[in-house]
Design a protein around this motif. Structure first.
Motif, PDB file in Angstrom:
ATOM      1  N   LEU A   9      86.298  67.014  36.784  1.00 31.45           N
ATOM      2  CA  LEU A   9      85.757  67.553  38.029  1.00 31.45           C
ATOM      3  C   LEU A   9      84.609  68.525  37.785  1.00 31.45           C
ATOM      4  O   LEU A   9      83.842  68.831  38.701  1.00 31.45           O
ATOM      5  CB  LEU A   9      86.864  68.255  38.822  1.00 31.45           C
ATOM      6  CG  LEU A   9      88.024  67.372  39.283  1.00 31.45           C
ATOM      7  CD1 LEU A   9      89.105  68.215  39.948  1.00 31.45           C
ATOM      8  CD2 LEU A   9      87.535  66.293  40.227  1.00 31.45           C
ATOM      9  N   GLU A  13      81.215  67.472  38.935  1.00 34.04           N
ATOM     10  CA  GLU A  13      80.835  67.690  40.335  1.00 34.04           C
ATOM     11  C   GLU A  13      80.261  69.087  40.526  1.00 34.04           C
ATOM     12  O   GLU A  13      79.352  69.295  41.342  1.00 34.04           O
ATOM     13  CB  GLU A  13      82.048  67.475  41.244  1.00 34.04           C
ATOM     14  CG  GLU A  13      82.602  66.053  41.200  1.00 34.04           C
ATOM     15  CD  GLU A  13      81.549  65.025  41.554  1.00 34.04           C
ATOM     16  OE1 GLU A  13      80.726  65.275  42.467  1.00 34.04           O
ATOM     17  OE2 GLU A  13      81.524  63.961  40.908  1.00 34.04           O
ATOM     18  N   GLN A  14      80.784  70.058  39.779  1.00 31.97           N
ATOM     19  CA  GLN A  14      80.233  71.408  39.849  1.00 31.97           C
ATOM     20  C   GLN A  14      78.797  71.433  39.323  1.00 31.97           C
ATOM     21  O   GLN A  14      77.938  72.130  39.871  1.00 31.97           O
ATOM     22  CB  GLN A  14      81.099  72.369  39.035  1.00 31.97           C
ATOM     23  CG  GLN A  14      82.485  72.614  39.626  1.00 31.97           C
ATOM     24  CD  GLN A  14      83.307  73.528  38.749  1.00 31.97           C
ATOM     25  OE1 GLN A  14      83.981  73.083  37.828  1.00 31.97           O
ATOM     26  NE2 GLN A  14      83.246  74.816  39.022  1.00 31.97           N
ATOM     27  N   LYS A  68      76.632  68.935  39.386  1.00 34.85           N
ATOM     28  CA  LYS A  68      75.768  68.328  40.399  1.00 34.85           C
ATOM     29  C   LYS A  68      75.531  69.279  41.565  1.00 34.85           C
ATOM     30  O   LYS A  68      74.417  69.354  42.106  1.00 34.85           O
ATOM     31  CB  LYS A  68      76.386  67.022  40.893  1.00 34.85           C
ATOM     32  CG  LYS A  68      76.373  65.905  39.863  1.00 34.85           C
ATOM     33  CD  LYS A  68      77.003  64.632  40.430  1.00 34.85           C
ATOM     34  CE  LYS A  68      77.003  63.509  39.410  1.00 34.85           C
ATOM     35  NZ  LYS A  68      77.617  62.268  39.939  1.00 34.85           N
ATOM     36  N   ASN A  69      76.556  70.002  41.952  1.00 31.40           N
ATOM     37  CA  ASN A  69      76.413  70.961  43.039  1.00 31.40           C
ATOM     38  C   ASN A  69      75.449  72.084  42.659  1.00 31.40           C
ATOM     39  O   ASN A  69      74.618  72.521  43.460  1.00 31.40           O
ATOM     40  CB  ASN A  69      77.772  71.539  43.415  1.00 31.40           C
ATOM     41  CG  ASN A  69      77.696  72.485  44.589  1.00 31.40           C
ATOM     42  OD1 ASN A  69      77.306  72.110  45.688  1.00 31.40           O
ATOM     43  ND2 ASN A  69      78.070  73.735  44.362  1.00 31.40           N
ATOM     44  N   GLU A  71      72.548  67.795  44.518  1.00 30.77           N
ATOM     45  CA  GLU A  71      73.200  66.484  44.581  1.00 30.77           C
ATOM     46  C   GLU A  71      72.197  65.332  44.536  1.00 30.77           C
ATOM     47  O   GLU A  71      72.549  64.214  44.149  1.00 30.77           O
ATOM     48  CB  GLU A  71      74.028  66.384  45.872  1.00 30.77           C
ATOM     49  CG  GLU A  71      75.167  67.387  45.985  1.00 30.77           C
ATOM     50  CD  GLU A  71      76.365  67.000  45.140  1.00 30.77           C
ATOM     51  OE1 GLU A  71      76.358  65.881  44.590  1.00 30.77           O
ATOM     52  OE2 GLU A  71      77.301  67.811  45.025  1.00 30.77           O
ATOM     53  N   CYS A  82      73.089  57.231  38.322  1.00 30.09           N
ATOM     54  CA  CYS A  82      74.380  57.130  37.647  1.00 30.09           C
ATOM     55  C   CYS A  82      74.793  55.676  37.448  1.00 30.09           C
ATOM     56  O   CYS A  82      74.493  54.809  38.271  1.00 30.09           O
ATOM     57  CB  CYS A  82      75.470  57.846  38.454  1.00 30.09           C
ATOM     58  SG  CYS A  82      75.180  59.624  38.676  1.00 30.09           S
ATOM     59  N   ARG A 114      80.889  61.904  32.462  1.00 27.75           N
ATOM     60  CA  ARG A 114      82.265  62.217  32.887  1.00 27.75           C
ATOM     61  C   ARG A 114      83.162  61.063  32.482  1.00 27.75           C
ATOM     62  O   ARG A 114      82.761  59.897  32.558  1.00 27.75           O
ATOM     63  CB  ARG A 114      82.362  62.409  34.403  1.00 27.75           C
ATOM     64  CG  ARG A 114      81.570  63.564  34.960  1.00 27.75           C
ATOM     65  CD  ARG A 114      81.991  63.856  36.395  1.00 27.75           C
ATOM     66  NE  ARG A 114      81.991  62.672  37.237  1.00 27.75           N
ATOM     67  CZ  ARG A 114      82.900  62.426  38.186  1.00 27.75           C
ATOM     68  NH1 ARG A 114      83.900  63.251  38.394  1.00 27.75           N
ATOM     69  NH2 ARG A 114      82.806  61.343  38.925  1.00 27.75           N
ATOM     70  N   THR A 129      83.963  66.377  30.753  1.00 31.11           N
ATOM     71  CA  THR A 129      82.578  66.361  31.217  1.00 31.11           C
ATOM     72  C   THR A 129      81.707  66.926  30.113  1.00 31.11           C
ATOM     73  O   THR A 129      82.085  67.876  29.429  1.00 31.11           O
ATOM     74  CB  THR A 129      82.408  67.226  32.475  1.00 31.11           C
ATOM     75  OG1 THR A 129      83.180  66.677  33.549  1.00 31.11           O
ATOM     76  CG2 THR A 129      80.959  67.304  32.920  1.00 31.11           C
TER      77      THR A 129
END
Length: 222
Positions: free
Chosen positions: A146, A149-150, A152-153, A157, A162, A196, A213
């Protein structure tokens, strides 16, 4: 004299002020920094002299270094020519680490990680590498993927390209989830590479899954 509740409040406030979490976007003052006080492009001579320990070559972890200045003892990467210096946060310099182990160790966004600076021949930081720690506790490894996702944030985004790889022979989902994702992104001055993964080998103990990741951030043209 401060009571226990006051000390807890001060500790919480200090944590919010000190934690450089990728989950949140940068403030204007921090916009040029990738992590804490580390900014891609800064000179090795300007890197902080305190608060960090465990210096070693990323490609040869058994090669210990006295500090940032020993980067030339590390072999250059064949593809980029950059020398990878791994390091840890120094708990002895972090008063919050004495309050609770959740504040101890080398973490980004609350996730235990392995950190490296990528240094060029001009003695400047040309990149940063963050990889979730495969030796972390089970509950932390379960959420390691996860962290992508942090990332990318934190860096936006939009603009990621990908691809998802299919399972190879002997690879199985974990809890019905299989992830082998690679993403790239290029901005005006940065190149990002993000991976990931979450899967396990058939027949292995459920606790021995592979999940995590890894992100590499390079100065564009570096």
């Amino acid at each position: 004299m401060q009571g226990p509740s006051s000390r807890r409040s001060l500790a919480g406030a200090a944590l919010v002020a000190a934690c450089a979490c990728l989950a949140a976007g940068p403030s204007p003052a921090e916009e040029a920094a990738e992590l804490r006080g580390f900014r891609i492009g800064m000179a090795v001579s300007d890197l902080p002299s305190e608060g960090y320990t465990g210096f070693a070559c990323g490609a040869r972890p058994e090669t210990a270094l006295d500090g940032w200045g020993g980067f030339r003892a590390c072999p250059p990467d064949p593809a980029t020519g950059l020398r990878e210096v791994r390091f840890r946060y120094d708990d002895a310099a972090n008063p919050l680490a004495r309050l609770h182990d959740r504040y101890a160790g080398t973490k980004v966004g609350g996730q235990p990680v392995l950190l490296s600076l990528l240094i060029g021949e001009g003695a400047r930081v040309e990149g940063l590498r963050i990889r979730t720690d495969p030796g972390a506790r089970l509950f932390e490894r379960k959420r390691a993927m996860l962290f992508g996702e942090q990332v990318k944030n934190r860096y936006g985004e939009e603009g990621w390209t990908c691809t998802d790889a299919a399972p190879e022979a002997g690879e199985e989902p974990v809890g019905g989830v299989f992830i082998k994702e690679h993403c790239d992104k290029t901005t005006a001055d940065r190149r990002f590479s993000l991976d990931r993964w979450l899967y396990r080998r058939a027949g292995e103990d459920l606790r021995r899954f592979s999940g995590g990741t890894a992100v590499t951030i390079l100065r564009r043209g570096g």
